[in-house]
Motif scaffolding. Structure first.
Motif, mmCIF file in Angstrom:
data_model
loop_
_atom_site.group_PDB
_atom_site.id
_atom_site.type_symbol
_atom_site.label_atom_id
_atom_site.label_comp_id
_atom_site.label_asym_id
_atom_site.label_seq_id
_atom_site.Cartn_x
_atom_site.Cartn_y
_atom_site.Cartn_z
ATOM 1 N N ILE A 72 0.858 -1.173 0.000
ATOM 2 C CA ILE A 72 0.000 0.000 0.000
ATOM 3 C C ILE A 72 0.897 1.226 0.000
ATOM 4 O O ILE A 72 1.824 1.313 0.795
ATOM 5 C CB ILE A 72 -0.918 0.017 1.246
ATOM 6 N N LYS A 73 0.635 2.163 -0.890
ATOM 7 C CA LYS A 73 1.350 3.433 -0.906
ATOM 8 C C LYS A 73 0.319 4.533 -0.743
ATOM 9 O O LYS A 73 -0.635 4.614 -1.501
ATOM 10 C CB LYS A 73 2.102 3.616 -2.225
ATOM 11 N N GLY A 74 0.522 5.380 0.286
ATOM 12 C CA GLY A 74 -0.441 6.437 0.541
ATOM 13 C C GLY A 74 0.141 7.825 0.432
ATOM 14 O O GLY A 74 -0.341 8.647 -0.316
ATOM 15 N N VAL A 75 1.193 8.096 1.167
ATOM 16 C CA VAL A 75 1.860 9.390 1.097
ATOM 17 C C VAL A 75 3.279 9.156 0.613
ATOM 18 O O VAL A 75 3.749 8.022 0.564
ATOM 19 C CB VAL A 75 1.845 10.113 2.470
ATOM 20 N N ASN A 76 3.980 10.216 0.277
ATOM 21 C CA ASN A 76 5.276 10.105 -0.394
ATOM 22 C C ASN A 76 6.277 9.178 0.275
ATOM 23 O O ASN A 76 6.912 8.380 -0.378
ATOM 24 C CB ASN A 76 5.897 11.493 -0.555
ATOM 25 N N PHE A 77 6.439 9.273 1.577
ATOM 26 C CA PHE A 77 7.512 8.534 2.226
ATOM 27 C C PHE A 77 7.134 7.115 2.627
ATOM 28 O O PHE A 77 7.974 6.308 2.968
ATOM 29 C CB PHE A 77 8.010 9.295 3.469
ATOM 30 N N ALA A 78 5.851 6.778 2.644
ATOM 31 C CA ALA A 78 5.418 5.548 3.298
ATOM 32 C C ALA A 78 4.941 4.476 2.328
ATOM 33 O O ALA A 78 4.206 4.737 1.392
ATOM 34 C CB ALA A 78 4.305 5.856 4.284
ATOM 35 N N THR A 79 5.380 3.263 2.593
ATOM 36 C CA THR A 79 4.878 2.062 1.944
ATOM 37 C C THR A 79 4.644 1.065 3.054
ATOM 38 O O THR A 79 5.455 0.928 3.953
ATOM 39 C CB THR A 79 5.905 1.498 0.939
ATOM 40 N N GLY A 80 3.536 0.382 2.997
ATOM 41 C CA GLY A 80 3.241 -0.582 4.044
ATOM 42 C C GLY A 80 2.525 -1.789 3.502
ATOM 43 O O GLY A 80 2.294 -1.914 2.303
ATOM 44 N N SER A 81 2.180 -2.673 4.386
ATOM 45 C CA SER A 81 1.469 -3.894 4.044
ATOM 46 C C SER A 81 0.040 -3.788 4.559
ATOM 47 O O SER A 81 -0.315 -2.851 5.256
ATOM 48 C CB SER A 81 2.178 -5.094 4.678
ATOM 49 N N GLY A 82 -0.766 -4.750 4.236
ATOM 50 C CA GLY A 82 -2.136 -4.780 4.704
ATOM 51 C C GLY A 82 -2.706 -6.172 4.512
ATOM 52 O O GLY A 82 -2.086 -7.027 3.896
ATOM 53 N N VAL A 83 -3.884 -6.382 5.053
ATOM 54 C CA VAL A 83 -4.558 -7.668 4.947
ATOM 55 C C VAL A 83 -5.918 -7.441 4.299
ATOM 56 O O VAL A 83 -6.696 -6.602 4.757
ATOM 57 C CB VAL A 83 -4.751 -8.313 6.339
ATOM 58 N N ILE A 86 -3.182 13.200 1.015
ATOM 59 C CA ILE A 86 -3.004 12.021 0.170
ATOM 60 C C ILE A 86 -3.509 12.331 -1.233
ATOM 61 O O ILE A 86 -4.674 12.686 -1.418
ATOM 62 C CB ILE A 86 -3.787 10.819 0.745
ATOM 63 N N SER A 87 -2.633 12.200 -2.221
ATOM 64 C CA SER A 87 -3.065 12.443 -3.599
ATOM 65 C C SER A 87 -3.725 11.207 -4.192
ATOM 66 O O SER A 87 -4.633 11.313 -5.010
ATOM 67 C CB SER A 87 -1.893 12.892 -4.471
ATOM 68 N N LYS A 88 -3.266 10.024 -3.793
ATOM 69 C CA LYS A 88 -3.899 8.773 -4.203
ATOM 70 C C LYS A 88 -3.346 7.653 -3.335
ATOM 71 O O LYS A 88 -2.300 7.797 -2.701
ATOM 72 C CB LYS A 88 -3.654 8.462 -5.673
ATOM 73 N N ILE A 89 -4.066 6.549 -3.291
ATOM 74 C CA ILE A 89 -3.606 5.356 -2.594
ATOM 75 C C ILE A 89 -3.458 4.269 -3.644
ATOM 76 O O ILE A 89 -4.407 3.989 -4.388
ATOM 77 C CB ILE A 89 -4.603 4.923 -1.499
ATOM 78 N N GLU A 90 -2.264 3.695 -3.727
ATOM 79 C CA GLU A 90 -1.993 2.612 -4.668
ATOM 80 C C GLU A 90 -1.929 1.302 -3.897
ATOM 81 O O GLU A 90 -1.202 1.196 -2.918
ATOM 82 C CB GLU A 90 -0.663 2.837 -5.376
ATOM 83 N N ILE A 91 -2.696 0.320 -4.349
ATOM 84 C CA ILE A 91 -2.722 -0.982 -3.695
ATOM 85 C C ILE A 91 -2.311 -2.035 -4.706
ATOM 86 O O ILE A 91 -2.855 -2.089 -5.815
ATOM 87 C CB ILE A 91 -4.136 -1.281 -3.144
#
Length: 167
Positions: free
Chosen positions: A1-12, A45-50
């Motif tokens: 998941i990418k939400g804001v410029n610096f952050a990438t994370g996981s999800g379920v 947040i400009s967009k959320i990429e999943i």
């Protein structure tokens, strides 16, 4: 998941019943924040990429534009966010059980996610064990630094031998 410029994370991904038009992604709220010191603000947040794992890599699964974020992201007081995504025809995901706490004596868990200590373009199985399961405290079996763990935020804690998400 990418939400804001610096952050990438996981999800379920939690698959809802067929009569519900959305499925839900459970993740960490802080991956949708500009920084750990700044409260969540949907306007940042400009967009959320999943993306979703397919074989040994990822493919785009869903993109949420700026105009949809208020309707698609549910924020909680703790470090939890739920992202509503439309069901995709032909995308099959395994069903999972959800439990508040493990059964007594269970101490063999894994986290599925991406992280900096390994290839960020693949999903990984990370072994953890309960150090104080009563308090929801778990630790990685293998030593690592906090910097190694970037990308695991939002990943779920699963039993190692059954499809059960805890927490």
């Amino acid at each position: 998941i990418k939400g804001v410029n610096f952050a990438t994370g996981s999800g379920v991904l939690y698959v809802a019943p067929n009569n519900v038009s959305y499925d839900y992604i459970i993740t960490a709220k802080h991956i949708l924040q500009e920084s750990p010191d700044v409260n969540y603000n949907s306007k940042s947040i400009s967009k959320i990429e999943i993306s979703r794992p397919v074989g040994k890599s990822f493919e785009s699964f869903h993109e949420i534009g700026k105009g949809e974020i208020l309707d698609r992201v549910i924020i909680f007081d703790g470090d939890v966010a739920i992202i509503k995504v439309e069901k995709k025809v032909g995308c099959n995901f395994p069903l999972i059980l959800v439990s508040d706490e493990p059964d007594e004596g269970e101490n063999d868990f894994v986290i599925w996610g991406t992280f900096a200590a390994a290839n960020m373009e693949q999903i990984h199985r990370v072994k953890v064990e309960g150090s104080e399961p009563y308090y929801g405290r778990y630790q990685l079996v293998k030593d690592s630094t906090p910097n190694d763990l970037k990308g695991l935020s939002g990943a779920g804690l699963f039993h190692s031998s059954k499809p059960c998400l805890y927490g």
